[in-house]
Scaffold this motif. Sequence first.
Motif, PDB file in Angstrom:
ATOM      1  N   ARG A   1      53.007  56.176 -10.159  1.00 62.40           N
ATOM      2  CA  ARG A   1      51.836  56.852  -9.672  1.00 62.40           C
ATOM      3  C   ARG A   1      52.535  57.346  -8.178  1.00 62.40           C
ATOM      4  NH1 ARG A   1      45.961  53.882  -8.503  1.00 62.40           N
ATOM      5  NH2 ARG A   1      45.340  55.441  -7.013  1.00 62.40           N
ATOM      6  N   THR A   2      51.698  58.189  -7.755  1.00 62.24           N
ATOM      7  CA  THR A   2      51.908  59.274  -6.608  1.00 62.24           C
ATOM      8  C   THR A   2      50.674  59.539  -5.910  1.00 62.24           C
ATOM      9  OG1 THR A   2      54.102  60.291  -7.521  1.00 62.24           O
ATOM     10  CG2 THR A   2      53.468  60.968  -5.478  1.00 62.24           C
ATOM     11  N   ASP A   3      50.965  59.027  -4.354  1.00 60.81           N
ATOM     12  CA  ASP A   3      49.785  59.405  -3.623  1.00 60.81           C
ATOM     13  C   ASP A   3      50.275  59.976  -2.404  1.00 60.81           C
ATOM     14  OD1 ASP A   3      47.910  57.921  -5.478  1.00 60.81           O
ATOM     15  OD2 ASP A   3      47.922  56.081  -4.177  1.00 60.81           O
ATOM     16  N   VAL A   4      49.385  61.121  -2.009  1.00 59.89           N
ATOM     17  CA  VAL A   4      49.929  61.932  -0.888  1.00 59.89           C
ATOM     18  C   VAL A   4      48.778  61.550   0.034  1.00 59.89           C
ATOM     19  CG1 VAL A   4      50.138  64.182   0.252  1.00 59.89           C
ATOM     20  CG2 VAL A   4      50.951  63.629  -2.279  1.00 59.89           C
ATOM     21  N   ILE A   5      49.345  60.843   1.039  1.00 68.77           N
ATOM     22  CA  ILE A   5      48.169  60.171   2.172  1.00 68.77           C
ATOM     23  C   ILE A   5      48.388  60.843   3.483  1.00 68.77           C
ATOM     24  CG2 ILE A   5      47.029  58.178   3.020  1.00 68.77           C
ATOM     25  CD1 ILE A   5      47.987  56.636   0.299  1.00 68.77           C
ATOM     26  N   ASP A   6      47.603  61.611   4.099  1.00 72.48           N
ATOM     27  CA  ASP A   6      47.970  61.960   5.503  1.00 72.48           C
ATOM     28  C   ASP A   6      49.389  62.611   5.504  1.00 72.48           C
ATOM     29  OD1 ASP A   6      45.625  60.633   6.347  1.00 72.48           O
ATOM     30  OD2 ASP A   6      46.739  58.769   6.792  1.00 72.48           O
ATOM     31  N   GLY A   7      49.917  63.468   4.735  1.00 75.58           N
ATOM     32  CA  GLY A   7      51.118  64.055   4.572  1.00 75.58           C
ATOM     33  C   GLY A   7      52.238  63.351   3.848  1.00 75.58           C
ATOM     34  N   PHE A   8      52.202  61.931   3.888  1.00 78.67           N
ATOM     35  CA  PHE A   8      53.108  61.252   3.431  1.00 78.67           C
ATOM     36  C   PHE A   8      53.065  61.133   1.701  1.00 78.67           C
ATOM     37  CE2 PHE A   8      52.863  59.757   7.802  1.00 78.67           C
ATOM     38  CZ  PHE A   8      54.037  59.815   8.163  1.00 78.67           C
ATOM     39  N   THR A   9      54.125  61.236   1.074  1.00 75.51           N
ATOM     40  CA  THR A   9      54.142  61.428  -0.496  1.00 75.51           C
ATOM     41  C   THR A   9      54.848  59.788  -0.731  1.00 75.51           C
ATOM     42  OG1 THR A   9      54.482  63.790  -0.631  1.00 75.51           O
ATOM     43  CG2 THR A   9      55.106  62.182  -2.456  1.00 75.51           C
ATOM     44  N   CYS A  10      53.801  58.952  -1.180  1.00 73.71           N
ATOM     45  CA  CYS A  10      54.006  57.659  -1.353  1.00 73.71           C
ATOM     46  C   CYS A  10      54.200  57.446  -3.087  1.00 73.71           C
ATOM     47  CB  CYS A  10      53.079  56.692  -0.747  1.00 73.71           C
ATOM     48  SG  CYS A  10      52.696  57.072   0.902  1.00 73.71           S
ATOM     49  N   GLU A  11      55.301  56.953  -3.305  1.00 72.07           N
ATOM     50  CA  GLU A  11      55.407  56.505  -4.623  1.00 72.07           C
ATOM     51  C   GLU A  11      55.234  54.833  -4.906  1.00 72.07           C
ATOM     52  OE1 GLU A  11      55.963  58.542  -7.107  1.00 72.07           O
ATOM     53  OE2 GLU A  11      57.443  59.756  -6.667  1.00 72.07           O
ATOM     54  N   TRP A  12      54.283  54.660  -5.949  1.00 77.08           N
ATOM     55  CA  TRP A  12      53.966  53.215  -6.197  1.00 77.08           C
ATOM     56  C   TRP A  12      55.116  52.598  -6.860  1.00 77.08           C
ATOM     57  CZ3 TRP A  12      48.878  51.014  -7.393  1.00 77.08           C
ATOM     58  CH2 TRP A  12      47.921  51.801  -6.792  1.00 77.08           C
ATOM     59  N   GLY A  13      56.072  53.186  -7.680  1.00 78.42           N
ATOM     60  CA  GLY A  13      57.241  52.659  -8.406  1.00 78.42           C
ATOM     61  C   GLY A  13      58.451  53.430  -8.334  1.00 78.42           C
ATOM     62  N   PRO A  14      58.718  54.031  -9.367  1.00 77.59           N
ATOM     63  CA  PRO A  14      59.998  54.948  -9.629  1.00 77.59           C
ATOM     64  C   PRO A  14      59.988  56.097  -8.829  1.00 77.59           C
ATOM     65  CG  PRO A  14      59.281  54.044 -11.853  1.00 77.59           C
ATOM     66  CD  PRO A  14      58.153  53.700 -11.037  1.00 77.59           C
ATOM     67  N   ASN A  15      60.939  56.268  -8.074  1.00 79.06           N
ATOM     68  CA  ASN A  15      61.151  57.701  -7.261  1.00 79.06           C
ATOM     69  C   ASN A  15      62.043  58.618  -7.837  1.00 79.06           C
ATOM     70  OD1 ASN A  15      63.641  56.411  -6.700  1.00 79.06           O
ATOM     71  ND2 ASN A  15      63.552  57.138  -4.396  1.00 79.06           N
ATOM     72  N   GLY A  16      62.271  58.499  -9.362  1.00 78.41           N
ATOM     73  CA  GLY A  16      62.760  59.807  -9.932  1.00 78.41           C
ATOM     74  C   GLY A  16      63.540  59.000 -11.221  1.00 78.41           C
ATOM     75  N   PHE A  17      64.343  60.157 -11.614  1.00 77.64           N
ATOM     76  CA  PHE A  17      65.330  59.875 -12.745  1.00 77.64           C
ATOM     77  C   PHE A  17      66.521  60.520 -12.628  1.00 77.64           C
ATOM     78  CE2 PHE A  17      63.194  63.674 -13.833  1.00 77.64           C
ATOM     79  CZ  PHE A  17      64.287  64.288 -14.225  1.00 77.64           C
TER      80      PHE A  17
END
Length: 477
Positions: free
Chosen positions: A55-71
């Motif tokens: 899950r990815t949330d973009v909050i106040d311009g910050f891209t926040c990953e809940w879990g894995p940040n890629g492959f």
Amino acid sequence: MSTTLVPGRPARVAIVGGGIAGLAVAHALRQQGAGARGVEVVVLERGQRPGGNIRTDVIDGFTCEWGPNGFLDNAPATLALVDDLGLRPRLQPSDDRARRRFIWRNGRLHPLPGGPIDFLASSLLSWPGKLRIAMEPFASRRPDGDESIHAFASRRIGREAADVLIDSMVSGVFGGDARALSLRACFPKMWQLETDHGGLFRALLARRRQHPRRNGEAIGSPLGRLTSFVGGSEDLVRGLATRLGDVVRTGVDVQAVSRNPQGYTIAIEGDAPLHADAVVLASGSATTARMVRGLDAGLADTLAAIPSATMVVACVGFREDQLPAPLDGFGYLVPRSEGIRTLGVLWDSSVYPGRAPQGHVLMRAMLGGATDPGAIDLDDQALLDVVRGDLRRIMRIEVAPTFVKVFRHALGIPQYTVGHLARLDAAEARLAALPGLLLAGNAYRGVAINACIADAADVASRALAVCSAVPAPLATV
């Protein structure tokens, strides 16, 4: 000529769990012609949005990953899926700075050495520790039975390297305890390297001959390049969910799976039961164990024996000009022997530029795991105090963050403890008596995104094989 409808029903594959594994199986079923063969596919997801821990949330311009940040981009099945979904233009390879990785030890950050000369010059390990690694070709033979990662590393490269290099890597990948996790289950390629080459040095030389361009990269670096998407990891989930359309049903809480003369009955909280000829259980092992308890207690016990480590992700943002040094790298990991509570910190806005507002940086601190299950019970302020204290000690950051967001995962990363492969064999033996009941997900054959996607085609073909025996719903005579 008259037309008569012969009683029957459409064949159906029900997938319980709408994380990356369940979605990938549903997509593979369509790719293998489920629709043309008259097989209905449905994904049942308990949450209000698919994706599980991706899950990815973009909050106040910050891209926040809940879990894995890629492959890692060396996985053909994942790249084929990306292309099929038309997501290739949205791929975002990690920045070259991400190749610089650090380990905290003895009061300072040490870059992982990129080759023999760098290794000799590095102060990450003591000279006795380095000399012990040099003796790796003369290490003792593999013992019988399953071996823990730490036992393997101690046997091949010595106790110090196992405690520093391997322990921190295992914390970073699995949030796990290297002394409890199975080498063959967690790192099957490493197990195979010892089998094929007789030692790690010989395997490393063979790898460098095969990939000469990678000479000079940090020891232990993955073969592929870490890659995500412009909108974060959830772009992949969104692409799958959009392609699958109304196949994916959210807010569906499956309670139990039972057998009936024609297949399986899926009991759903607050809704009518659903019939399926094949059921793919793509939820976590503990959840799956609960669902099948009434169907096969032995299978449930086996699945319940696969633990998961709780994880906490703390996203923190800072003004770039207030940091004592630039974030020039991937981030750092911390061996458990160092007495630091955070497992490691990823410098996300350096790995993927653009994930923080202009003039700011974004980091993700990881806490919890198998060695610190109590971290998840700390409130946000207590967690922030831990993170700030560790950042002050390691990175000399004295200022308060301008942005904080905390994510908690009660069922975080599955732990492939010693005996995991035997448990899988036991589970498959029980499933042999339950044709059409299949397992998918990161609790079994690989925790990474790539592993779940690579497994999907086989699971889908096995489900379709069961459905091929179901008669067509209508016939004209």
